[in-house]
Motif scaffolding. Structure first.
Motif, PDB file in Angstrom:
ATOM      1  N   GLY A   2       0.747  -1.204   0.061  1.00 30.54           N
ATOM      2  CA  GLY A   2      -0.055   0.000  -0.004  1.00 30.54           C
ATOM      3  C   GLY A   2       0.834   1.178  -0.011  1.00 30.54           C
ATOM      4  O   GLY A   2       0.337   2.403   0.390  1.00 30.54           O
ATOM      5  N   GLN A   3       2.069   1.245  -0.439  1.00 36.22           N
ATOM      6  CA  GLN A   3       2.978   2.474  -0.159  1.00 36.22           C
ATOM      7  C   GLN A   3       3.320   2.858  -1.569  1.00 36.22           C
ATOM      8  O   GLN A   3       4.032   3.844  -1.744  1.00 36.22           O
ATOM      9  N   GLY A   4       2.778   2.201  -2.519  1.00 31.66           N
ATOM     10  CA  GLY A   4       3.170   2.617  -3.935  1.00 31.66           C
ATOM     11  C   GLY A   4       2.800   4.103  -4.528  1.00 31.66           C
ATOM     12  O   GLY A   4       3.294   5.127  -5.038  1.00 31.66           O
ATOM     13  N   TRP A   5       1.479   4.596  -3.901  1.00 34.16           N
ATOM     14  CA  TRP A   5       1.097   5.850  -3.983  1.00 34.16           C
ATOM     15  C   TRP A   5       1.853   6.844  -3.400  1.00 34.16           C
ATOM     16  O   TRP A   5       2.289   7.801  -4.004  1.00 34.16           O
ATOM     17  N   ARG A   6       2.365   6.740  -2.204  1.00 35.05           N
ATOM     18  CA  ARG A   6       3.205   7.356  -1.443  1.00 35.05           C
ATOM     19  C   ARG A   6       4.800   7.559  -2.318  1.00 35.05           C
ATOM     20  O   ARG A   6       5.135   8.767  -2.338  1.00 35.05           O
ATOM     21  N   MET A   7       5.147   6.553  -2.700  1.00 32.06           N
ATOM     22  CA  MET A   7       6.332   6.492  -3.387  1.00 32.06           C
ATOM     23  C   MET A   7       6.316   7.280  -4.740  1.00 32.06           C
ATOM     24  O   MET A   7       7.041   7.937  -5.221  1.00 32.06           O
ATOM     25  N   GLU A  10       6.712  11.150  -4.094  1.00 36.47           N
ATOM     26  CA  GLU A  10       7.761  11.375  -3.632  1.00 36.47           C
ATOM     27  C   GLU A  10       8.554  11.644  -4.647  1.00 36.47           C
ATOM     28  O   GLU A  10       9.399  12.559  -4.982  1.00 36.47           O
TER      29      GLU A  10
END
Length: 108
Positions: A2-7, A10
């Motif tokens: 679930g960290q793809g959007w944040r990455m 960035e």
């Protein structure tokens, strides 16, 4: 998970911090050149408009802000490349210097 959007955000933020200041600085440099050239070529009362005091002050201000924008661009690009320097701290310094210049302009 679930960290793809944040990455993604960035990565895009780092790219924007280089492309936006660079394109705006380039536009400011082009504008400063065009205005300076026009002030030198255009004449009034058998004298170049660029030699009038009011125009000189405006051209000086344009040059100073353009120089400051270029320094901010270099500083921001350096902050993105150098992971030890915080981008937020660099932007605070730029903002502080901008405010100092504006206050000096207001006093004069």
């Amino acid at each position: 998970a679930g960290q793809g959007w944040r990455m993604l955000m960035e990565c895009l933020a780092a790219g924007r911090s280089i492309s936006l200041p660079s394109s705006n600085t380039g536009m400011a440099k082009l504008t400063a050149r065009a205005v300076g050239a026009y002030a030198r070529v255009r004449s009034q009362f058998k004298m170049a408009v660029g030699k009038f005091e009011g125009v000189e002050e405006a051209l000086t201000r344009i040059g100073a802000y353009t120089y400051m924008m270029d320094a901010a661009r270099v500083m921001t690009a350096g902050a993105v490349d150098d992971k030890t320097m915080k981008l937020r701290r660099a932007l605070k310094e730029i903002y502080k210097e901008t405010k100092n210049i504006e206050q000096k302009d207001e006093r004069n």
